[in-house]
Design an enzyme around this catalytic site. Structure first.
Site, PDB file in Angstrom:
ATOM      1  N   ARG A 396      29.361  45.039 -12.944  1.00  0.00           N
ATOM      2  CA  ARG A 396      29.219  43.827 -13.766  1.00  0.00           C
ATOM      3  C   ARG A 396      27.807  43.239 -13.693  1.00  0.00           C
ATOM      4  O   ARG A 396      26.978  43.603 -12.880  1.00  0.00           O
ATOM      5  CB  ARG A 396      30.259  42.766 -13.384  1.00  0.00           C
ATOM      6  CG  ARG A 396      31.702  43.159 -13.658  1.00  0.00           C
ATOM      7  CD  ARG A 396      32.642  41.981 -13.435  1.00  0.00           C
ATOM      8  NE  ARG A 396      34.027  42.350 -13.732  1.00  0.00           N
ATOM      9  CZ  ARG A 396      35.058  41.531 -13.602  1.00  0.00           C
ATOM     10  NH1 ARG A 396      34.875  40.301 -13.166  1.00  0.00           N
ATOM     11  NH2 ARG A 396      36.283  41.934 -13.890  1.00  0.00           N
ATOM     12  N   ASN A 432      30.994  50.404 -12.623  1.00  0.00           N
ATOM     13  CA  ASN A 432      32.250  49.827 -13.078  1.00  0.00           C
ATOM     14  C   ASN A 432      31.973  48.630 -13.970  1.00  0.00           C
ATOM     15  O   ASN A 432      31.211  47.738 -13.593  1.00  0.00           O
ATOM     16  CB  ASN A 432      33.095  49.377 -11.879  1.00  0.00           C
ATOM     17  CG  ASN A 432      34.372  48.667 -12.295  1.00  0.00           C
ATOM     18  OD1 ASN A 432      35.287  49.284 -12.837  1.00  0.00           O
ATOM     19  ND2 ASN A 432      34.439  47.367 -12.057  1.00  0.00           N
ATOM     20  N   GLU A 433      32.540  48.651 -15.163  1.00  0.00           N
ATOM     21  CA  GLU A 433      32.427  47.525 -16.093  1.00  0.00           C
ATOM     22  C   GLU A 433      30.967  47.139 -16.327  1.00  0.00           C
ATOM     23  O   GLU A 433      30.594  45.968 -16.271  1.00  0.00           O
ATOM     24  CB  GLU A 433      33.262  46.336 -15.600  1.00  0.00           C
ATOM     25  CG  GLU A 433      34.748  46.674 -15.537  1.00  0.00           C
ATOM     26  CD  GLU A 433      35.626  45.545 -14.999  1.00  0.00           C
ATOM     27  OE1 GLU A 433      35.076  44.484 -14.632  1.00  0.00           O
ATOM     28  OE2 GLU A 433      36.850  45.723 -14.952  1.00  0.00           O
ATOM     29  N   ASN A 434      30.150  48.149 -16.557  1.00  0.00           N
ATOM     30  CA  ASN A 434      28.730  47.895 -16.801  1.00  0.00           C
ATOM     31  C   ASN A 434      28.460  47.334 -18.188  1.00  0.00           C
ATOM     32  O   ASN A 434      27.309  47.084 -18.548  1.00  0.00           O
ATOM     33  CB  ASN A 434      27.936  49.181 -16.585  1.00  0.00           C
ATOM     34  CG  ASN A 434      28.108  49.733 -15.188  1.00  0.00           C
ATOM     35  OD1 ASN A 434      28.825  50.713 -15.000  1.00  0.00           O
ATOM     36  ND2 ASN A 434      27.495  49.103 -14.205  1.00  0.00           N
ATOM     37  N   ARG A 471      33.985  53.642 -15.175  1.00  0.00           N
ATOM     38  CA  ARG A 471      35.110  53.007 -15.844  1.00  0.00           C
ATOM     39  C   ARG A 471      34.621  51.851 -16.712  1.00  0.00           C
ATOM     40  O   ARG A 471      33.806  51.052 -16.289  1.00  0.00           O
ATOM     41  CB  ARG A 471      36.125  52.472 -14.832  1.00  0.00           C
ATOM     42  CG  ARG A 471      37.318  51.839 -15.533  1.00  0.00           C
ATOM     43  CD  ARG A 471      38.148  50.915 -14.663  1.00  0.00           C
ATOM     44  NE  ARG A 471      38.987  50.100 -15.535  1.00  0.00           N
ATOM     45  CZ  ARG A 471      38.640  48.905 -16.007  1.00  0.00           C
ATOM     46  NH1 ARG A 471      37.463  48.389 -15.689  1.00  0.00           N
ATOM     47  NH2 ARG A 471      39.444  48.227 -16.799  1.00  0.00           N
TER      48      ARG A 471
END
Length: 827
Positions: A396, A432-434, A471
């Protein structure tokens, strides 16, 4: 009187004996010791390291009186992470101890090996900084030899410190936008020495890294083992004798070799070996080989041991996952390093308990979210046969500058090198969730793509035998080998019945699809007669992704995450449907439920247990929710049986109304006895939703009802039994509370508060918040992040539980809920 010659012989023998004993001491020395005891901790900062080591004088203005005794591992946030009244602490903290050091190796080295510390760490010997590290999850080692030798020349070494070495360590988890992970992440960025710290003695030359690459063809006919060494040689010795021994899972030596090698500063390929039909590693039979590498130099030896496994895996394009040439449906979950009462500072026993619980649930795959985890986790996955996706904490917030990128590169390199030998690892996660912005003024997708490509190339350069994955970042899905989109059917979007169609559509968009993160939150002990009553308010039509704001309780479309009841009843149905469908999706590589255990998070203060992500199938203290048994009914072969409703003491409805009793079991058939009368035998059929056909419609009687099930699997017979009350009285607005002691043992009292209307009818759907306080000699067992260990939480079916350590004396406990008179109980 002895002759001079005899005295000479005696002295010679003594010299030889002393030399022999020294050799034995060196050969048998404890090379590694965990430093767990005799530590002190100070929350906050100091003016400098001198304040940690100077002689403390009680009453002096120079003394710092706030140090407390702790045992390692220790986390700053062991309690405040889930304290509903405060933000969890983010800042510096200090640890100190005095070590008696006795290195058995002349000219050897003294190392401190950190298995993980959060998030920035500085290490001092007396008042000399000897090392520092940025990153809370990868291991690092600090050589303290020279500083120790220097301090031994100080006068205070023998006076003030009595021959001990003062060690001070500063950890800091302050917010920093140029660090990963982002503080926008859905987990706490913890601080402290929350993994084991080891004291390591080495001779002049030791093994820094041993890379043992075990490969085998899909048929398991030919195995190849490539052994590469990296030596730690600060004294710059030129050569060493190196021995290797490889043993199979039964301890039989299958390869043995020795050589003299030139000591270089680069990694050196030492041996390659071929093994015909090696024992294969798999979830069913995780057979491990042992590689022992011994290095001898200047009369001293050092042994390094690694476990490896031979396995062959493949992600078929738009198809299933193959292990050792056969399809394996990856049945997975996720893990955070977080536990009640200790936060990130989980002991080895706790970690082993958790991984064993996963295995007992039927897990054969785990994604470690969202950072490199303890070496103990990987060792247990190797031992038990659980495949692993491990990732770096680029999570994030966007993409920072060069300092940010340097940390990400370093942590990826460290993760791969430190966990290279584990046969359980099949995927290196790059992020993750970039696609989640927020930490920087600009959000540049192309810059993120460029850096993702760099990390992908670096991963393959360091290890070309494993896959890369991310992801939820659609604009980077073409870069990595394996991609997982966001699919939360029945929670953040749509209904769970859309799961298969949405997954198939996503699978066709990439070469290799693996679905990680699905499920939903459940407030433990909360149940519902109509868990899906909001379904008519939902938008249905093939959209199941998580979007911005979906985790909040405000705005946007209707969704179960915001408008549902958060009951265990609903989540059991959602999981049941997913598992039923996964059995009938031949192209599916696998899926991983998010997560195994409830965990603390700073971004969810309004949840039923504040600051907790409650999607786990067990609570933060390992208490199993009903969902655990749903997974077992699909995933394990050992016979199991569980009536749904063990934590549902009172059901409700009209007199004469039929209610469904569900049973989760992997047995072939089951018979239900309701109040002593057989309700018939049901055959299990995994595609007969819900509960694989093991469900009965029964009419409850007012008051207590006894439910018993007898199930058969082959010659095995299992039974399970519960008692549930049934309430037909309708309740009105909550008006009053009652608090009672329901258990008292081993000095701990268990209290239960219940909510009633003005007529005394229990409000069984009430979800009011309740807070507990205590005055007196006892202590609430609170700030645990559980349904029975929180001083402020939502009720479950009009009740809530708290436990109290009574201690000696008296206490008064209060229960308070807005708009309702506070109640008290004296203990």
């Amino acid at each position: 009187m002895k002759s001079p010659f005899k005295i000479y012989l005696l002295r010679a023998r003594l010299v030889l004996l002393a030399a022999f004993l020294l050799t034995v001491k060196i050969a048998t020395a404890q090379q590694t010791k965990r430093l767990t005891q005799n530590w002190e901790y100070l929350k906050g900062d100091l003016g400098g390291v001198w304040e940690a080591v100077r002689e403390s004088k009680p009453g002096s203005s120079e003394s710092v009186p706030l140090w407390s005794k702790v045992v390692l591992p220790h986390c700053f946030n062991e309690m405040d992470a889930v304290d509903p009244k405060v933000n969890y602490y983010e800042g510096p903290g200090w640890y100190r101890t005095n070590l008696k050091l006795d290195n058995p190796y002349p000219k050897g080295r003294i190392l401190l090996n950190f298995e993980g510390a959060g998030q920035k760490t500085s290490v001092y010997v007396y008042n000399t900084k000897v090392g520092e590290h940025v990153g809370g999850y990868d291991e690092f080692t600090v050589d303290i030899t020279d500083a120790v030798n220097k301090f031994k020349q100080e006068k205070v070494f023998n006076t003030q410190f009595k021959g001990a070495i003062p060690i001070s360590i500063r950890c800091d988890n302050s917010r920093d936008l140029e660090m990963i992970p982002s503080d926008l992440s859905d987990f706490n960025v913890y601080g402290g020495l929350y993994r084991y710290l080891n004291l390591v003695y080495t001779p002049e030359v030791s093994v820094d890294k041993l890379f043992a690459l075990a490969e085998v063809d899909a048929q398991g006919k030919q195995g190849n083992l490539k052994i590469t060494g990296r030596f730690y040689n600060p004294g710059k010795l030129t050569s060493a004798d190196v021995n290797v021994q490889v043993k199979d899972s039964q301890g039989k030596v299958v390869f043995n070799a020795k050589k003299q090698t030139e000591l270089k500063e680069t990694d050196e390929l030492l041996w390659t070996a071929k093994l015909n039909k090696p024992q294969l590693w798999s979830p069913e039979k995780p057979q491990l080989y042992t590689v022992e590498l011994e290095v001898k130099a200047n009369g001293q030896s050092y042994k390094h041991i690694e476990k490896v496994g031979f396995r062959h895996f493949e992600f078929v394009k738009n198809g299933p996952f193959l292990l050792n040439g056969k399809r394996l449906l990856l049945r997975g979950t996720h893990r955070h390093e977080d536990h009640a009462g200790v936060a990130a500072a989980m002991t080895e026993e706790m970690i082993k308990t958790e991984i064993q619980m996963m295995k007992d649930m039927g897990v054969n795959f785990i994604r470690l979210g969202h950072y490199q985890q303890s070496r103990i986790v990987l060792e247990e996955c190797d031992r038990l046969g659980i495949l692993v996706w491990e990732e770096i904490p680029w999570c994030r917030g966007g993409l920072g500058g060069e300092v940010y990128k340097k940390q990400a590169r370093r942590m990826l390199k460290n993760m791969i090198e430190q966990h290279y030998n584990h046969p359980s690892v099949i995927i290196w996660g790059l992020g993750n969730e970039n696609d989640w912005p927020g930490d920087f003024t600009t959000f540049d997708k192309e810059a993120i793509r460029t850096f993702m490509k760099e990390l992908n190339n670096l991963s393959h350069q360091l290890d070309n035998t494993r896959k890369t994955a991310i992801r939820r970042c659609d604009f980077c899905k073409d870069i990595v080998d394996v991609y997982s989109p966001s699919i939360w059917a029945g929670w953040y979007r749509g209904i769970y019945q859309e799961y298969k169609d949405v997954s198939k559509k996503e699978m066709e968009r990439v070469n290799h699809f693996l679905h990680v993160e699905w499920g939903g939150d459940s407030h433990a002990r909360r149940n519902a007669e109509e868990p899906e009553k909001i379904i008519n308010r939902l938008k249905i039509g093939g959209e199941a992704d998580e979007r911005a704001g979906d985790a909040t309780f405000y705005g946007g479309d209707a969704r179960f995450s915001k408008d549902g009841d958060w009951s265990e009843s609903y989540i059991c149905n959602l999981i049941d449907w997913h598992l039923k469908e996964q059995e009938n999706m031949p192209w599916l590589t696998g899926a991983a439920y998010w997560p195994f255990k409830d965990f603390s998070t700073p971004v969810r203060p309004e949840n039923p247990v504040p600051y907790m992500n409650q999607k786990g199938v067990v609570e933060r203290d390992f208490t199993k929710k009903e969902a655990y048994y749903v997974f077992q009914s699909y995933w394990i072969t050992t016979p199991m049986l569980r009536i749904s409703g063990h934590n549902w003491p009172v059901r409700w409805g009209d007199a004469g109304e039929k209610k469904v009793v569900k049973v989760y079991s992997n047995c072939d058939e089951a018979e239900l006895f309701f109040n002593g009368k057989s309700m018939g035998v049901k055959k299990r059929d995994s595609q007969n939703f819900p509960a694989a056909g093991l469900r009965w419609n029964v009419v409850y009687q007012e008051g207590n009802n006894t439910i018993k099930v007898v199930a058969k699997k082959g010659k095995t017979i299992l039974t399970d039994e519960i008692v549930q009350q049934y309430q037909t009285a309708k309740w009105g607005k909550p008006a009053k509370m009652e608090i009672h002691k329901i258990a008292d043992e081993n000095g701990i009292a268990t209290l239960e508060v219940k909510l009633f209307d003005d007529k005394g009818v229990q409000c069984l759907e009430a979800a009011n918040y309740v807070s507990f306080e205590l005055v007196g000699d006892g202590k609430l067992i609170d700030n645990q992040g559980t349904s029975t260990g929180s001083n402020y939480l939502q009720m479950y079916n009009g009740r809530a539980i708290i436990r109290v350590i009574k201690n000696t004396g008296k206490s008064v406990v209060s229960a308070k809920s807005e708009g309702i008179s506070t109640v008290f109980i004296e203990l």
